[in-house]
Motif scaffolding. Structure first.
Motif: not given
Lengths: 486, 98
Positions: B3-4, B31-32, B34-36, B38-42
């Motif tokens: 993503k980044l 890593q960021l 992957a975390i972002l 995951y956060a896209d579920m919002l």
């Protein structure tokens, strides 16, 4: 006489009051226990044996002069993120390795005034960012039940010290589960008070809308005793609540325990990747609650699956802002360079460990131009939806019962290279911090030889309710009396 | 595709005043991202008209009188400083930024 280092605070209080033991004898016993086992457990970052014995002598003098308080002469441990005047406070970080606070945190000041004895400062993930103590810049604490496993985190040092008989009680901090999760993994009691119940003054800030200080103990009654000593309004923390502090010990024992209590069982907390042994132990505990007269009510907290992204966006945004203060000017590490500008970069690069940098990066991104609406604002709106879940639940139930952690303590190194997996260990605890309500974890069995935690959640200022339920459960069970083979 | 981009990671690191190594930049990008992800579920949530919660519980302004009160003596406030001079924090020149 049973070994003094395994005494509860309540029992030690009674012995001190009857003159059967002095605070000096009690403190000596704890110091000996620490010297015997802490080379293996490594719960403490700094030990204060001489200071502790001097405080114990002073407490004994106060007692012989007729004075008494709930913690007079009681040896306790403090997580190393709480400022202690004249005693190093590292936050588990190189950047504060040599920091000696010129003042006490309000919670510490209240305990000091009440005559408590401070044995030392306990290990933590750096700036309380982590779930295992593996992110401490100094060392990893061992779980007293299996030294090759983590004690949980970030208050892992406090939980391990209580579980190993290295203190009678300890204080931790809970931003996303950092009291409750290590308490569950070490088989002790851990209480996160309502946001604002305990002053955050002198607690080194992590996530300012989430942080709370609370006790870790070997019994529910001890948690009630310690909470009563630190709770209450403080003019130095504008978010501390101006609500009267009840006598938790008395309220915990009043009424008829769990009889007639409506206990919500949220289906979402038994679904997300929970270990079979944890589910078995927690469901057995629910049966005990029913046997004790509680009415189990199946409820839904439908936004549960969003808790982890909401939490890690908000907590890291707040952390990135709070940690901007580490600039090498007023305190902490400074890497000197010819220009001030470069010194900021080099100081922070050298002083912060990998997890802290990761969170500063994530939080800075979530707050940065172009991404604020998509991440930080969105998370704030989702936080409102989560709050509504809980408000609806309180129309139906008095408290909520669920697992504290989806797994028992894991092996050291198992999750260290996968931050998302580490974050997911907080899946059952972060919700309460986001909604500001209170919770407690108590031992409810074992899986794979490791302790399992049962979590009670209560509404804002519902500490008496969750303590009453937890106390009733402990009166009927003996999980909290099991001791690790150390 | 993460993503980044590396450039975004460098930009964030600059905002956060971190002098990251190349290895850290690569690690955080992965890593960021992957975390972002995951956060896209919002984004599944309809938050139209939902006010953001800025705090855990409703807060109110707290006022007090603007009175002189006891405070830390200068020597205590300066005790942890890496460098001091004449009751002040001493820093390197700040006007040499290119």
């Amino acid at each position: 006489m049973a070994e003094l280092h395994w005494s509860t605070i309540q029992a030690a209080q009674a012995m001190l009051r009857r003159g059967e033991v002095s605070s000096v004898e009690l403190t000596q016993a704890l110091v000996e226990r620490i010297l015997a086992v802490d080379n293996d457990v490594r719960a403490y970052i700094s030990l204060l044996p001489e200071e502790a014995l001097a405080q114990a002598e002073a407490a004994d003098r106060r007692r012989s002069a007729g004075d008494d308080t709930p913690v007079l002469g009681i040896p306790l441990a403090i997580k190393d993120v709480l400022c202690t005047q004249g005693v190093s406070t590292t936050c588990g970080s190189r950047i504060l390795e040599n920091f000696v606070p010129p003042y006490d945190a309000t919670a510490v000041a209240r305990l000091r005034a009440a005559g408590a004895v401070f044995l030392g400062k306990t290990n933590t993930d750096e700036f309380a960012m982590g779930s295992s103590t593996e992110y401490s810049a100094f060392f990893t604490t061992g779980n007293p039940w299996d030294l090759e496993r983590v004690p949980g985190g970030s208050s892992g040092g406090s939980a391990a010290a209580v579980a190993a008989g290295e203190t009678l009680g300890a204080f931790g901090t809970d931003t996303g589960g950092s009291i409750r999760q290590p308490a569950a993994m070490c088989g002790v009691v851990g209480l996160k008070p309502t946001y604002g119940r305990v002053s955050r003054y002198g607690l080194v800030a992590h996530g300012s809308s989430l942080d709370q200080i609370g006790p870790l103990t070997r019994s529910v009654e001890d948690a009630a005793i310690l909470l009563g000593c630190i709770a209450g309004h403080d003019p130095l923390d504008s978010t501390s609540l101006d609500a009267p502090v009840p006598d938790y010990q008395r309220e915990m024992k009043s009424g008829s325990g769990l009889k007639g209590m409506r206990v919500g069982v949220p289906q979402e907390y038994f679904a997300q990747g929970i270990e079979a042994g944890v589910e078995t132990a927690v469901r057995a505990a629910l049966d005990v609650l029913a046997d004790l007269g509680a009415e189990l009510v199946h409820i839904s907290l439908p936004h549960t699956q969003y808790c982890i992204p909401i939490y890690y966006l908000i907590a890291t945004a707040e952390a990135s802002s709070n940690l901007a203060r580490y600039d090498g000017v007023r305190y902490g590490l400074r890497v000197d360079t010819p220009t001030m500008w470069q010194s900021y970069y080099d100081t922070r690069q050298a002083g912060f460990g990998p997890e802290v940098k990761r969170r500063i990066m994530l939080g800075t991104y979530a707050l940065s131009a172009g991404y604020y609406d998509a991440y930080y604002l969105k998370a704030g709106q989702a936080r409102t939806l989560l709050r509504r879940d809980f408000e609806r639940a309180w129309e139906e139930v008095d408290l909520i019962a669920c697992p504290t952690s989806p797994s028992v303590a894991f092996k050291m190194g198992q999750k260290i290279d996968d931050p998302l997996q580490m974050y997911l260990t907080d899946v059952f605890t972060v919700s309460l911090n986001l909604v500001g309500m209170c919770g407690i974890s108590i031992p409810c069995g074992f899986s794979d030889g490791m302790p399992v935690g049962l979590q009670f959640m209560g509404p804002a200022l519902g500490e008496s309710t969750i303590l009453r339920a937890a106390y009733a459960y402990q009166q009927a069970t003996d999980w909290h009396t099991r001791r690790p083979p150390l | 595709m993460p993503k980044l981009s590396l450039e975004e990671v460098e930009h964030i690191a600059q905002l956060a005043r971190l002098n990251l190594s190349r290895a850290e930049k690569d690690m955080f990008r992965d890593q960021l991202s992957a975390i972002l992800d995951y956060a896209d579920m919002l984004n599944q949530l309809d938050t139209t008209g939902v006010p953001p919660a800025a705090s855990a519980l409703p807060l109110r302004n707290v006022m007090r009188r603007d009175q002189v009160r006891p405070s830390l003596p200068p020597q205590d406030a300066l005790a942890n400083a890496p460098d001091t001079e004449a009751d002040q924090f001493r820093v390197r020149a700040i006007l040499e930024q290119s």
